[in-house]
Design a protein around this motif. Structure first.
Motif, PDB file in Angstrom:
ATOM      1  N   VAL A  67      -1.357 -29.464 -23.219  1.00 29.63           N
ATOM      2  CA  VAL A  67      -2.751 -29.489 -22.813  1.00 29.63           C
ATOM      3  C   VAL A  67      -3.501 -30.279 -23.887  1.00 29.63           C
ATOM      4  CG1 VAL A  67      -4.809 -28.129 -22.310  1.00 29.63           C
ATOM      5  CG2 VAL A  67      -2.541 -27.266 -21.663  1.00 29.63           C
ATOM      6  N   ILE A  68      -4.000 -31.448 -23.516  1.00 26.18           N
ATOM      7  CA  ILE A  68      -4.545 -32.376 -24.506  1.00 26.18           C
ATOM      8  C   ILE A  68      -6.055 -32.460 -24.377  1.00 26.18           C
ATOM      9  CG2 ILE A  68      -4.522 -34.756 -25.344  1.00 26.18           C
ATOM     10  CD1 ILE A  68      -1.657 -34.952 -24.288  1.00 26.18           C
ATOM     11  N   SER A  69      -6.742 -31.976 -25.405  1.00 24.50           N
ATOM     12  CA  SER A  69      -8.197 -32.105 -25.474  1.00 24.50           C
ATOM     13  C   SER A  69      -8.614 -33.131 -26.522  1.00 24.50           C
ATOM     14  CB  SER A  69      -8.828 -30.745 -25.802  1.00 24.50           C
ATOM     15  OG  SER A  69      -8.352 -30.265 -27.056  1.00 24.50           O
ATOM     16  N   ALA A  70      -7.633 -33.741 -27.181  1.00 27.14           N
ATOM     17  CA  ALA A  70      -7.914 -34.721 -28.247  1.00 27.14           C
ATOM     18  C   ALA A  70      -8.679 -35.916 -27.693  1.00 27.14           C
ATOM     19  CB  ALA A  70      -6.612 -35.183 -28.883  1.00 27.14           C
ATOM     20  N   SER A  71      -9.613 -36.420 -28.493  1.00 24.89           N
ATOM     21  CA  SER A  71     -10.435 -37.568 -28.103  1.00 24.89           C
ATOM     22  C   SER A  71      -9.669 -38.873 -28.299  1.00 24.89           C
ATOM     23  CB  SER A  71     -11.717 -37.574 -28.932  1.00 24.89           C
ATOM     24  OG  SER A  71     -12.431 -38.777 -28.745  1.00 24.89           O
ATOM     25  N   ASP A  72     -10.077 -39.902 -27.553  1.00 19.59           N
ATOM     26  CA  ASP A  72      -9.442 -41.218 -27.670  1.00 19.59           C
ATOM     27  C   ASP A  72      -9.913 -41.985 -28.907  1.00 19.59           C
ATOM     28  OD1 ASP A  72      -8.312 -40.537 -25.306  1.00 19.59           O
ATOM     29  OD2 ASP A  72      -9.264 -42.098 -24.101  1.00 19.59           O
ATOM     30  N   GLU A  73     -11.122 -41.672 -29.426  1.00 18.59           N
ATOM     31  CA  GLU A  73     -11.697 -42.483 -30.497  1.00 18.59           C
ATOM     32  C   GLU A  73     -10.817 -42.566 -31.748  1.00 18.59           C
ATOM     33  OE1 GLU A  73     -13.440 -40.621 -28.543  1.00 18.59           O
ATOM     34  OE2 GLU A  73     -14.818 -42.081 -27.648  1.00 18.59           O
ATOM     35  N   PRO A  74     -10.295 -41.443 -32.248  1.00 15.46           N
ATOM     36  CA  PRO A  74      -9.422 -41.569 -33.427  1.00 15.46           C
ATOM     37  C   PRO A  74      -8.176 -42.409 -33.163  1.00 15.46           C
ATOM     38  CG  PRO A  74     -10.144 -39.293 -33.141  1.00 15.46           C
ATOM     39  CD  PRO A  74     -10.529 -40.028 -31.910  1.00 15.46           C
ATOM     40  N   CYS A  75      -7.715 -42.416 -31.904  1.00 17.92           N
ATOM     41  CA  CYS A  75      -6.541 -43.232 -31.561  1.00 17.92           C
ATOM     42  C   CYS A  75      -6.858 -44.717 -31.703  1.00 17.92           C
ATOM     43  CB  CYS A  75      -6.081 -42.936 -30.137  1.00 17.92           C
ATOM     44  SG  CYS A  75      -5.519 -41.248 -29.886  1.00 17.92           S
ATOM     45  N   LEU A  76      -8.091 -45.094 -31.399  1.00 21.15           N
ATOM     46  CA  LEU A  76      -8.494 -46.495 -31.548  1.00 21.15           C
ATOM     47  C   LEU A  76      -8.428 -46.916 -33.012  1.00 21.15           C
ATOM     48  CD1 LEU A  76     -11.559 -46.554 -29.105  1.00 21.15           C
ATOM     49  CD2 LEU A  76      -9.274 -47.491 -28.695  1.00 21.15           C
ATOM     50  N   GLU A  77      -8.753 -45.980 -33.931  1.00 23.00           N
ATOM     51  CA  GLU A  77      -8.653 -46.284 -35.360  1.00 23.00           C
ATOM     52  C   GLU A  77      -7.202 -46.559 -35.745  1.00 23.00           C
ATOM     53  OE1 GLU A  77     -10.697 -43.679 -38.069  1.00 23.00           O
ATOM     54  OE2 GLU A  77     -12.028 -42.964 -36.479  1.00 23.00           O
ATOM     55  N   LEU A  78      -6.279 -45.782 -35.192  1.00 25.97           N
ATOM     56  CA  LEU A  78      -4.855 -46.010 -35.479  1.00 25.97           C
ATOM     57  C   LEU A  78      -4.403 -47.359 -34.935  1.00 25.97           C
ATOM     58  CD1 LEU A  78      -3.301 -42.503 -34.693  1.00 25.97           C
ATOM     59  CD2 LEU A  78      -3.920 -43.428 -36.924  1.00 25.97           C
ATOM     60  N   ASP A  79      -4.846 -47.684 -33.726  1.00 26.06           N
ATOM     61  CA  ASP A  79      -4.413 -48.940 -33.099  1.00 26.06           C
ATOM     62  C   ASP A  79      -4.940 -50.163 -33.833  1.00 26.06           C
ATOM     63  OD1 ASP A  79      -3.003 -47.566 -31.171  1.00 26.06           O
ATOM     64  OD2 ASP A  79      -4.671 -47.527 -29.747  1.00 26.06           O
ATOM     65  N   ALA A  80      -6.003 -49.991 -34.613  1.00 23.23           N
ATOM     66  CA  ALA A  80      -6.558 -51.118 -35.368  1.00 23.23           C
ATOM     67  C   ALA A  80      -5.768 -51.406 -36.634  1.00 23.23           C
ATOM     68  CB  ALA A  80      -8.022 -50.829 -35.732  1.00 23.23           C
ATOM     69  N   GLN A  81      -4.863 -50.498 -37.006  1.00 21.07           N
ATOM     70  CA  GLN A  81      -4.054 -50.681 -38.208  1.00 21.07           C
ATOM     71  C   GLN A  81      -2.853 -51.588 -37.920  1.00 21.07           C
ATOM     72  OE1 GLN A  81      -4.914 -49.341 -41.242  1.00 21.07           O
ATOM     73  NE2 GLN A  81      -6.770 -48.592 -40.226  1.00 21.07           N
ATOM     74  N   GLN A  82      -2.283 -52.162 -38.987  1.00 19.46           N
ATOM     75  CA  GLN A  82      -1.155 -53.079 -38.831  1.00 19.46           C
ATOM     76  C   GLN A  82       0.065 -52.373 -38.228  1.00 19.46           C
ATOM     77  OE1 GLN A  82       0.191 -54.947 -42.460  1.00 19.46           O
ATOM     78  NE2 GLN A  82       0.829 -56.770 -41.375  1.00 19.46           N
ATOM     79  N   ARG A  83       0.236 -51.092 -38.558  1.00 21.00           N
ATOM     80  CA  ARG A  83       1.391 -50.340 -38.061  1.00 21.00           C
ATOM     81  C   ARG A  83       1.086 -49.613 -36.748  1.00 21.00           C
ATOM     82  NH1 ARG A  83       5.340 -49.092 -41.603  1.00 21.00           N
ATOM     83  NH2 ARG A  83       5.571 -46.997 -40.766  1.00 21.00           N
ATOM     84  N   GLY A  84      -0.017 -49.971 -36.101  1.00 20.79           N
ATOM     85  CA  GLY A  84      -0.436 -49.262 -34.903  1.00 20.79           C
ATOM     86  C   GLY A  84       0.624 -49.185 -33.819  1.00 20.79           C
ATOM     87  N   GLY A  85       1.312 -50.318 -33.545  1.00 16.86           N
ATOM     88  CA  GLY A  85       2.339 -50.325 -32.507  1.00 16.86           C
ATOM     89  C   GLY A  85       3.502 -49.412 -32.817  1.00 16.86           C
ATOM     90  N   ILE A  86       3.909 -49.380 -34.081  1.00 19.69           N
ATOM     91  CA  ILE A  86       5.010 -48.497 -34.486  1.00 19.69           C
ATOM     92  C   ILE A  86       4.577 -47.041 -34.404  1.00 19.69           C
ATOM     93  CG2 ILE A  86       6.402 -47.803 -36.486  1.00 19.69           C
ATOM     94  CD1 ILE A  86       6.526 -50.733 -37.262  1.00 19.69           C
ATOM     95  N   TRP A  87       3.352 -46.747 -34.872  1.00 22.21           N
ATOM     96  CA  TRP A  87       2.859 -45.376 -34.799  1.00 22.21           C
ATOM     97  C   TRP A  87       2.806 -44.892 -33.354  1.00 22.21           C
ATOM     98  CZ3 TRP A  87      -1.693 -46.233 -38.721  1.00 22.21           C
ATOM     99  CH2 TRP A  87      -1.187 -46.159 -40.025  1.00 22.21           C
ATOM    100  N   ALA A  88       2.395 -45.768 -32.427  1.00 25.72           N
ATOM    101  CA  ALA A  88       2.301 -45.369 -31.025  1.00 25.72           C
ATOM    102  C   ALA A  88       3.650 -44.884 -30.501  1.00 25.72           C
ATOM    103  CB  ALA A  88       1.790 -46.544 -30.185  1.00 25.72           C
TER     104      ALA A  88
END
Length: 499
Positions: free
Chosen positions: A356-377
């Motif tokens: 059950v996911i209530s987490a917001s998308d905004e912090p995920c956008l911060e991760l995707d902006a990083q160089q390792r974003g694709g690997i983290w995903a």
């Protein structure tokens, strides 16, 4: 190259060395002079600490030699640079140093520091030195490299190629002899390839010490190539950033206190600094290239790992259900991999029914902006699927432990949780109201009457400070909802050290 000089080295002693060198190689005295065939520039500041610079440029050789020596609280260091003039057709093809610069190094050797009991001005017997102590000293920021001629034992005579190469390299590295069975060769991991008549080069790199063996056959047949290789290895030792800072500070003091600078010298200094800036820029680009390649390799490895885990789970299920090894491929449900954390979160909401996911998308956008974003995903997607499998196995009665037990020993056919997992936050975090509130997220009232709960359980997707991803959750797999509630997915939340 950089040479550390003895602490007692004085400016007067250096002036004598430079004067002898200029007299031999340029037939001139130690003074700023401009002639048709060469330019000499000499500047020095002798205060509590001293700094001096000698620039010798000979147009016929199309080369400039710059010697900068500084003495400060960090000690005495000499920078010796030989660079081709910009008019040279292939300035980057040079892999050797001139005889003039070699002679300068020979003049400086008596003033240079040794290493432990080893002297730079002689051929040392390395077998008498403790190998662990020697290698530890060689790993220092300003330690010279080491070149060892391998002998048959004792004080055996060196071959002619060994003697020639030892003599050529004596200005650039510590040199010595050791028998083929010396403990040093075992310590650097090259004992199996060392034979009498060969040479072992130990140089410092950005990744630590590196040992390279040149066999006796190569010395006999390719002596010049071996020499150029050794020169390149021992000149490429990285210069510490702190030392670059000290040199820049010394040059600033020199320019500020040595009076007017004539136009030719100013142009030379400008070219020097431009070349140094280009070298630093090239080093940064090289490191960025290595990082990009490493990230690509890690991304590819994660894909292969995911494929392997999928096949392993399918084979495991087939063993249990059919009693034989299947020849078909794994199901298509394991083929998809996200390119971003946002994609992983959206797919988890649609496909992972036990989360059950209530987490917001905004912090995920911060991760995707990083160089390792694709690997983290991809790591996040694999971790979410593992949490889903854990909850499913628990609700179906195939597993009865908690997440930590599942991570240590997942049931057959389940997706393993490879990322680190913490059941609790640190006391310093849990005891501060503001840090607890940051980790308090929405949850059904059937779990908590307030509709919120402190989610200190978290999955550590990666290490690396405040940007490293975290998944904060509440495990209600054994409770009323029989689900795992994901309250946060994004960069590392603040801790007590951030306040």
């Amino acid at each position: 190259m950089v040479i550390e000089l003895r602490p007692e080295a004085t400016l007067a002693a250096l002036q004598d060395i430079f004067a002898d060198w200029l007299s031999y190689c340029y037939d001139t005295e130690l003074a700023s002079v401009e002639r048709d065939d060469y330019v000499i520039d000499w500047r020095a500041v002798d205060e509590e600490w001293y700094v001096c610079q000698l620039v010798a440029l000979r147009s016929a050789e199309k080369a400039r030699r710059t010697i900068t020596v500084l003495k400060d609280e960090g000690g005495v260091v000499a920078f010796i640079e030989e660079s081709p003039l910009t008019g040279l057709d292939s300035p980057h093809a040079l892999v050797d140093i001139s005889e003039e610069t070699r002679r300068l190094l020979r003049y400086l050797l008596p003033a240079a520091t040794g290493l432990r009991t080893l002297d730079r001005s002689t051929v040392n017997h390395i077998e008498d030195v403790d190998p662990a102590t020697l290698l530890s000293a060689l790993g220092g920021d300003l330690a010279p490299g080491l070149l060892v001629a391998v002998t048959k034992g004792g004080q055996a005579e060196l071959s002619s190629p060994q003697k020639e190469l030892i003599e050529a390299m004596q200005t650039l590295a510590l040199v010595g002899t050791a028998p083929a069975g010396a403990p040093l060769f075992d310590e650097v991991g090259c004992s199996a390839t060392t034979r009498a008549g060969g040479l072992v080069s130990i140089s410092r790199t950005s990744d630590g010490l590196d040992a390279h063996v040149i066999g006796s056959t190569s010395l006999r047949t390719k002596l010049d190539s071996a020499r150029r290789l050794l020169v390149r290895r021992h000149l490429s030792a990285p210069i510490p950033f702190e030392l670059e800072r000290r040199r820049s500070s010394a040059m600033t003091r020199l320019l500020a206190n040595s009076g007017e600078v004539d136009l030719p010298t100013a142009l030379l200094l400008l070219e020097e600094e431009g070349q140094r800036a280009n070298e630093l820029e090239n080093r940064i680009k090289e490191l960025e290239t290595h990082l990009d390649r490493a990230l690509e390799e890690q991304d590819h490895a994660l894909g292969e790992l995911d494929d392997a885990l999928s096949r392993l789970r399918f084979i495991d299920r087939a063993f249990r259900e059919l009693g034989e090894v299947p020849t078909v491929e794994a199901g298509v449900d394991d083929d998809w991999r996200p390119d971003s954390t946002v994609d992983a979160l959206m797919a988890a909401r649609e496909l992972l029914e036990y989360l059950v996911i209530s987490a917001s998308d905004e912090p995920c956008l911060e991760l995707d902006a990083q160089q390792r974003g694709g690997i983290w995903a991809k790591k996040i997607w694999l971790s979410l699927r593992a949490l889903n499998d854990y909850c499913k196995a628990k609700t179906e009665g195939r597993f009865s432990g908690d997440i930590a037990m599942y991570r240590a020993n997942p049931p057959p056919g389940a997706i393993p949780l490879l990322a680190e997992y913490s059941h609790f936050e640190s006391e310093s975090t849990s005891n501060q109201a503001n840090l607890r509130s940051i980790r308090t997220f929405a949850i059904p009232t059937s779990v908590s009457p307030t509709g919120k709960i402190y989610m200190q359980q978290h999955v550590k997707i990666d290490r690396g400070g405040q940007s490293a991803p975290r998944v904060h959750l509440y495990d209600d797999s054994g409770g009323t909802t029989q689900r795992i509630h994901i309250g946060y997915l994004g960069p590392h939340l603040p801790t007590s050290s951030a306040f």
